[in-house]
Design an enzyme around this catalytic site. Structure first.
Site, mmCIF file in Angstrom:
data_model
loop_
_atom_site.group_PDB
_atom_site.id
_atom_site.type_symbol
_atom_site.label_atom_id
_atom_site.label_comp_id
_atom_site.label_asym_id
_atom_site.label_seq_id
_atom_site.Cartn_x
_atom_site.Cartn_y
_atom_site.Cartn_z
ATOM 1 N N HIS A 39 9.019 -5.926 6.855
ATOM 2 C CA HIS A 39 7.587 -6.053 6.564
ATOM 3 C C HIS A 39 7.397 -6.990 5.392
ATOM 4 O O HIS A 39 8.208 -7.017 4.466
ATOM 5 C CB HIS A 39 6.940 -4.697 6.274
ATOM 6 C CG HIS A 39 7.636 -3.895 5.213
ATOM 7 N ND1 HIS A 39 8.800 -3.199 5.449
ATOM 8 C CD2 HIS A 39 7.337 -3.680 3.909
ATOM 9 C CE1 HIS A 39 9.182 -2.590 4.345
ATOM 10 N NE2 HIS A 39 8.315 -2.869 3.379
ATOM 11 N N HIS A 53 4.665 -8.117 2.397
ATOM 12 C CA HIS A 53 3.482 -7.687 1.653
ATOM 13 C C HIS A 53 2.633 -8.926 1.357
ATOM 14 O O HIS A 53 3.129 -9.873 0.736
ATOM 15 C CB HIS A 53 3.883 -7.074 0.304
ATOM 16 C CG HIS A 53 4.734 -5.844 0.395
ATOM 17 N ND1 HIS A 53 4.234 -4.580 0.141
ATOM 18 C CD2 HIS A 53 6.047 -5.674 0.677
ATOM 19 C CE1 HIS A 53 5.226 -3.684 0.270
ATOM 20 N NE2 HIS A 53 6.325 -4.330 0.583
HETATM 21 P P1 DGP Z 1 8.627 -1.399 0.641
HETATM 22 O O1 DGP Z 1 8.707 -0.652 -0.646
HETATM 23 O O2 DGP Z 1 8.755 -2.905 0.454
HETATM 24 O O3 DGP Z 1 9.575 -0.856 1.696
HETATM 25 O O4 DGP Z 1 7.137 -1.189 1.167
HETATM 26 C C1 DGP Z 1 6.752 -0.136 2.005
HETATM 27 C C2 DGP Z 1 5.261 -0.025 1.879
HETATM 28 O O5 DGP Z 1 4.808 0.793 2.940
HETATM 29 C C3 DGP Z 1 4.777 0.630 0.601
HETATM 30 O O6 DGP Z 1 4.042 -0.339 -0.155
HETATM 31 C C4 DGP Z 1 3.876 1.760 1.038
HETATM 32 C C5 DGP Z 1 3.670 1.492 2.504
HETATM 33 N N1 DGP Z 1 3.567 2.682 3.338
HETATM 34 C C6 DGP Z 1 4.433 3.729 3.349
HETATM 35 N N2 DGP Z 1 4.040 4.630 4.267
HETATM 36 C C7 DGP Z 1 2.909 4.120 4.841
HETATM 37 C C8 DGP Z 1 2.040 4.605 5.875
HETATM 38 O O7 DGP Z 1 2.219 5.665 6.470
HETATM 39 N N3 DGP Z 1 0.969 3.823 6.176
HETATM 40 C C9 DGP Z 1 0.740 2.635 5.552
HETATM 41 N N4 DGP Z 1 -0.332 1.941 5.930
HETATM 42 N N5 DGP Z 1 1.543 2.152 4.594
HETATM 43 C C10 DGP Z 1 2.611 2.893 4.246
#
Ligand code: DGP
Length: 113
Positions: free
Chosen positions: A99, A101
């Site tokens: 993913h 950001h």
């Molecule tokens: P990273 O730390 O780079 O793996 O980013 C993962 C991101 O995913 C973090 O910024 C929070 C987001 N995240 C975690 N769980 C969920 C979810 O259930 N829904 C959404 N929309 N985002 C989530």
């Protein structure tokens, strides 16, 4: 991929605030936003991280970056934005599905923490 949070969002099994989707990618708002605009852009196909990319992923990767640029325009981030991916524990990758950001809407510090 069983037990992958973002695969479940892609499959519609977990709700998300989706801002863009097409055949290859999905973009949705981060649940813990770190900036006024914080969007996650993911491939529909499960790829654990940037470290697992192969040449076969070239077109989906291009699509991810173009989606980021288009969303940044649509969200009015004309002052700039950041587009980053975390890889592995030292970088704080918490979801093992590639993913990116898209962060913007405020002044972003550099170097990041
Ligand atoms: P990273 O730390 O780079 O793996 O980013 C993962 C991101 O995913 C973090 O910024 C929070 C987001 N995240 C975690 N769980 C969920 C979810 O259930 N829904 C959404 N929309 N985002 C989530």
């Amino acid at each position: 991929m069983d037990n992958c949070l973002f695969c479940k969002i892609v499959a519609g099994e977990i709700p998300a605030d989706i801002v863009y989707q097409d055949h290859d990618v999905l973009a949705f708002r981060d649940i813990h936003p770190q900036a006024p605009q914080h969007i996650l852009i993911v491939p529909r196909r499960h790829i654990p991280s940037m470290a697992d990319l192969t040449l076969e992923d070239s077109s989906v990767l291009a699509r991810i970056f173009m989606t980021g640029a288009r969303l940044a325009r649509d969200l009015g981030l004309e002052n700039g934005y950041r587009f980053v991916t975390n890889v592995g524990p030292d970088a704080g990758q918490s979801v093992l599905h590639l993913h990116f950001h898209l962060l913007g809407g405020r002044r972003l510090g550099w170097p990041p923490g």
